[in-house]
Design an enzyme around this catalytic site. Structure first.
Site, PDB file in Angstrom:
ATOM      1  N   LYS A 196       0.840  -1.198   0.000  1.00  0.00           N
ATOM      2  CA  LYS A 196       0.000   0.000   0.000  1.00  0.00           C
ATOM      3  C   LYS A 196       0.881   1.256   0.000  1.00  0.00           C
ATOM      4  CE  LYS A 196      -3.541   2.304   2.726  1.00  0.00           C
ATOM      5  NZ  LYS A 196      -4.538   2.201   3.780  1.00  0.00           N
ATOM      6  N   GLU A 202      10.514  -4.815   4.475  1.00  0.00           N
ATOM      7  CA  GLU A 202      10.568  -6.233   4.095  1.00  0.00           C
ATOM      8  C   GLU A 202      10.271  -6.401   2.607  1.00  0.00           C
ATOM      9  OE1 GLU A 202       8.979  -4.911   6.640  1.00  0.00           O
ATOM     10  OE2 GLU A 202       8.921  -6.239   8.388  1.00  0.00           O
ATOM     11  N   GLY A 257      -5.078  -1.778   4.804  1.00  0.00           N
ATOM     12  CA  GLY A 257      -4.306  -2.928   4.334  1.00  0.00           C
ATOM     13  C   GLY A 257      -4.988  -4.252   4.654  1.00  0.00           C
ATOM     14  N   ARG A 258      -5.508  -4.382   5.865  1.00  0.00           N
ATOM     15  CA  ARG A 258      -6.109  -5.661   6.272  1.00  0.00           C
ATOM     16  C   ARG A 258      -7.518  -5.847   5.733  1.00  0.00           C
ATOM     17  NH1 ARG A 258      -4.748  -2.196  10.242  1.00  0.00           N
ATOM     18  NH2 ARG A 258      -6.384  -1.270  11.533  1.00  0.00           N
ATOM     19  N   GLU A 343      -4.890  -6.213  14.758  1.00  0.00           N
ATOM     20  CA  GLU A 343      -4.354  -4.918  14.328  1.00  0.00           C
ATOM     21  C   GLU A 343      -5.468  -3.867  14.348  1.00  0.00           C
ATOM     22  OE1 GLU A 343      -2.539  -3.884  10.280  1.00  0.00           O
ATOM     23  OE2 GLU A 343      -0.739  -4.298  11.426  1.00  0.00           O
ATOM     24  N   HIS A 374      -4.556 -32.616  18.555  1.00  0.00           N
ATOM     25  CA  HIS A 374      -3.436 -33.457  18.986  1.00  0.00           C
ATOM     26  C   HIS A 374      -2.288 -32.616  19.529  1.00  0.00           C
ATOM     27  CE1 HIS A 374      -5.477 -36.941  17.341  1.00  0.00           C
ATOM     28  NE2 HIS A 374      -5.870 -36.117  16.381  1.00  0.00           N
ATOM     29  N   LYS A 494       9.251  -0.139  14.054  1.00  0.00           N
ATOM     30  CA  LYS A 494       9.837   0.198  12.741  1.00  0.00           C
ATOM     31  C   LYS A 494      10.929   1.247  12.901  1.00  0.00           C
ATOM     32  CE  LYS A 494       5.691  -0.619   9.953  1.00  0.00           C
ATOM     33  NZ  LYS A 494       4.679  -0.044   9.084  1.00  0.00           N
TER      34      LYS A 494
HETATM   35  O1  F6P Z   1       3.202  -2.549   9.734  1.00  0.00           O
HETATM   36  C1  F6P Z   1       1.856  -2.829   9.630  1.00  0.00           C
HETATM   37  C2  F6P Z   1       1.370  -2.600   8.237  1.00  0.00           C
HETATM   38  O2  F6P Z   1       1.322  -1.246   7.962  1.00  0.00           O
HETATM   39  C3  F6P Z   1       0.019  -3.254   7.998  1.00  0.00           C
HETATM   40  O3  F6P Z   1      -1.024  -2.484   8.442  1.00  0.00           O
HETATM   41  C4  F6P Z   1       0.059  -3.467   6.531  1.00  0.00           C
HETATM   42  O4  F6P Z   1      -0.914  -4.372   6.090  1.00  0.00           O
HETATM   43  C5  F6P Z   1       1.468  -3.963   6.352  1.00  0.00           C
HETATM   44  O5  F6P Z   1       2.220  -3.204   7.282  1.00  0.00           O
HETATM   45  C6  F6P Z   1       2.043  -3.812   4.980  1.00  0.00           C
HETATM   46  O6  F6P Z   1       2.029  -2.482   4.557  1.00  0.00           O
HETATM   47  P1  F6P Z   1       2.203  -2.096   3.047  1.00  0.00           P
HETATM   48  O7  F6P Z   1       1.089  -2.715   2.269  1.00  0.00           O
HETATM   49  O8  F6P Z   1       2.166  -0.605   3.004  1.00  0.00           O
HETATM   50  O9  F6P Z   1       3.535  -2.638   2.575  1.00  0.00           O
END
Ligand code: F6P
Length: 527
Positions: A196, A202, A257-258, A343, A374, A494
């Site tokens: 987003k 990452e 995002g979620r 979240e 189990h 972060k």
């Molecule tokens: O760090 C949390 C977050 O901002 C989530 O809310 C989001 O879904 C995820 O990181 C990934 O963010 P992006 O889509 O901006 O890479």
């Protein structure tokens, strides 16, 4: 007035005193029609919540709380596009993504581009740098840009398009991407960079590694256009990364995002199951939206789930909740719901910046049944903690094999019954168990659970299911008077990680870090 001081809350607190000592055995004995009183059918779904520790009065008091919280009013604000995500001044409009003929023009335009892209990849019109068809899609994203499509691709494995494999990379740990790249062919691999913000460390680290890998084979920068597409709200940063505008699928800041599976973030899923099926997913979610908006409170499935979670958390004292899909295909649902619920509602400050005053989102966890039976179910049965469970069962198997599905369903029903009713000392003795073993064979029961039955697992029912939980999360946010749509709690980590990165690379020192962190830096860098 603080939530916990409100008359509706106080009435519930008083009522809880009377309910807590009651056992589900007694509640069932007192009402032979308990199943029909506490279950609801809706568009093929069935929600049985008769094994929750509630009475008709509990429900009435919970609904009074929802009314006092002005749930209807908040629904209208969301639908009207008001900035109900007030700390980010954003609207919350994920329902507009699946509104079919009612969707905003910009949504329709992106959906049309997604459809065209899917058709080009499936038909082989879209080619790699060496002129070959695409055989592998790699979605690089994390959190909301990963969990939804990853979970849904797994869930809909029975509907998968032939000849196209879809992979997901999220972790910045090289152990995620390296083994995958080692098995892929750069000439036939297409990467979707899903972010987003397009700033997520990452995702960008993995995306750069993927690009380097591709260019090592292609030998020319222009190959990026044939092997990379991006999904983002940040068109400047996608361009800076070198992804041409024609390869960018846009979405908007009013999509959390979620809550974004229904946007272009669903592209990997659309590629996996085909466009017609992806539209079915949207149709299922849309049907649940309509239900959520139009159904009476008593019949409203999302509201019912929310009220039960609030009751279990704030009045019966549950601090966790388990989601237990008796479906291997839904094995990633718990992980998806962890982000959606925790979240969104893992917060202690209300909309006015004051303490909420009560426990909010329970720690959500789970595992596909029967596997969990189990491992951790022992604690459900005899661990002495209250752990409300959501069981999920499919009437029809998505991978039918003789004997499998019946056994799966038998286990699902066995667990919810055992958890509800337990086994008394008298029952143990009646089974002629040696007296010394009796205490070990007692099951206290009285664990609350709901069971959601889906007719089958397909794109439509998956859409219904996910929208059901989305709206549950919304209702809980309203009930707790908090903003479910921001996530400030992820920021501090972060910031610290970016300060720590140079230190771990051996560049400089930072005396402001605590002794533990400095000690660990030394241990990890051998300095
Ligand atoms: O760090 C949390 C977050 O901002 C989530 O809310 C989001 O879904 C995820 O990181 C990934 O963010 P992006 O889509 O901006 O890479």
């Amino acid at each position: 007035m603080n939530l916990v001081d409100s008359p509706a809350w106080r009435a519930l607190a008083a009522h809880a005193e009377a309910i807590r000592p009651q056992h589900l055995r007694e509640l069932f004995a007192a009402d032979v029609d308990r199943f029909s009183h506490f279950s609801r059918a809706q568009d093929g779904l069935l929600l049985d919540f008769s094994k929750q520790r509630i009475t008709a009065e509990t429900l009435a008091l919970l609904h009074a709380l929802a009314e006092a919280a002005d749930l209807k009013g908040w629904q209208q604000k969301m639908l009207a596009g008001e900035p109900i995500n007030h700390t980010e001044n954003r609207a919350v409009r994920h329902m507009a993504l699946r509104a079919d003929k009612q969707e905003p023009p910009e949504v329709r335009a992106v959906l049309e581009r997604m459809q065209q892209f899917c058709e080009e990849v499936h038909s082989g019109k879209w080619r790699g740098f060496a002129g070959e068809h695409i055989t592998d899609i790699v979605n690089i994203g994390i959190g909301g840009s990963d969990l939804g499509p990853r979970m849904a691709v797994r869930a809909l494995a029975a509907q998968q398009q032939p000849d196209l494999k879809v992979h997901f990379i999220a972790n910045v740990d090289g152990a995620d991407i390296a083994p995958l790249l080692a098995q892929l062919n750069p000439r036939t691999t297409l990467f979707i960079i899903a972010s987003k913000t397009f700033t997520t460390l990452e995702t960008l680290t993995n995306a750069r590694t993927a690009r380097t890998w591709l260019l090592a084979s292609a030998g020319r920068e222009s190959a990026v256009a044939q092997h990379f597409v991006a999904i983002s709200t940040n068109l400047e940063l996608t361009e800076q990364f070198g992804i041409p505008a024609a390869n960018v699928f846009e979405f908007w800041d009013w999509v959390g995002g979620r809550f974004s599976l229904w946007s272009a973030i669903g592209l990997a899923l659309a590629l996996a199951i085909g466009w017609r099926q992806f539209k079915q997913l949207l149709a299922g979610a849309r049907a649940m939206d309509k239900h959520f908006i139009e159904a009476s409170p008593a019949d409203n499935l999302p509201l019912t789930l929310a009220l039960l979670t609030l009751w279990n958390t704030d009045f019966l004292g549950a601090s966790t909740a388990a989601v237990l899909p008796y479906s291997q295909s839904l094995s990633l649902l718990p992980a998806y719901l962890q982000q959606l619920e925790m979240e969104s509602n893992g917060k202690q400050v209300d909309r006015d910046g004051d303490p909420v005053g009560t426990a909010t989102c329970p720690v959500l966890w789970g595992e596909a049944g029967t596997n969990g039976q189990h491992s951790f179910y022992q604690l459900f049965h005899q661990g002495g903690r209250i752990i409300p469970c959501d069981f999920l069962a499919l009437r029809e198997a998505d991978f039918p094999l003789p004997g499998h599905h019946i056994s799966l369903l038998a286990n699902c029903l066995a667990q919810s019954a055992a958890l509800a009713f337990g086994q008394t000392a008298d029952e143990v003795r009646a089974a002629k168990v040696p007296e010394a073993l009796v205490p070990y064979k007692i099951f206290p029961g009285n664990q609350p659970s709901s069971t959601l039955v889906l007719p089958a697992l397909n794109p439509y029912t998956l859409g219904q299911l996910l929208a059901l939980y989305e709206h549950k999360v919304f209702c809980l946010g309203v009930l707790w008077n908090l903003n479910s749509f921001d996530q400030w709690g992820v920021e501090l980590g972060k910031q610290l990680a970016s300060r720590l990165t140079p230190l771990l690379a051996g560049e400089g020192d930072d005396a402001s870090f605590d002794a533990s962190t400095r000690g660990l830096i030394a241990a990890l860098t051998n300095s």
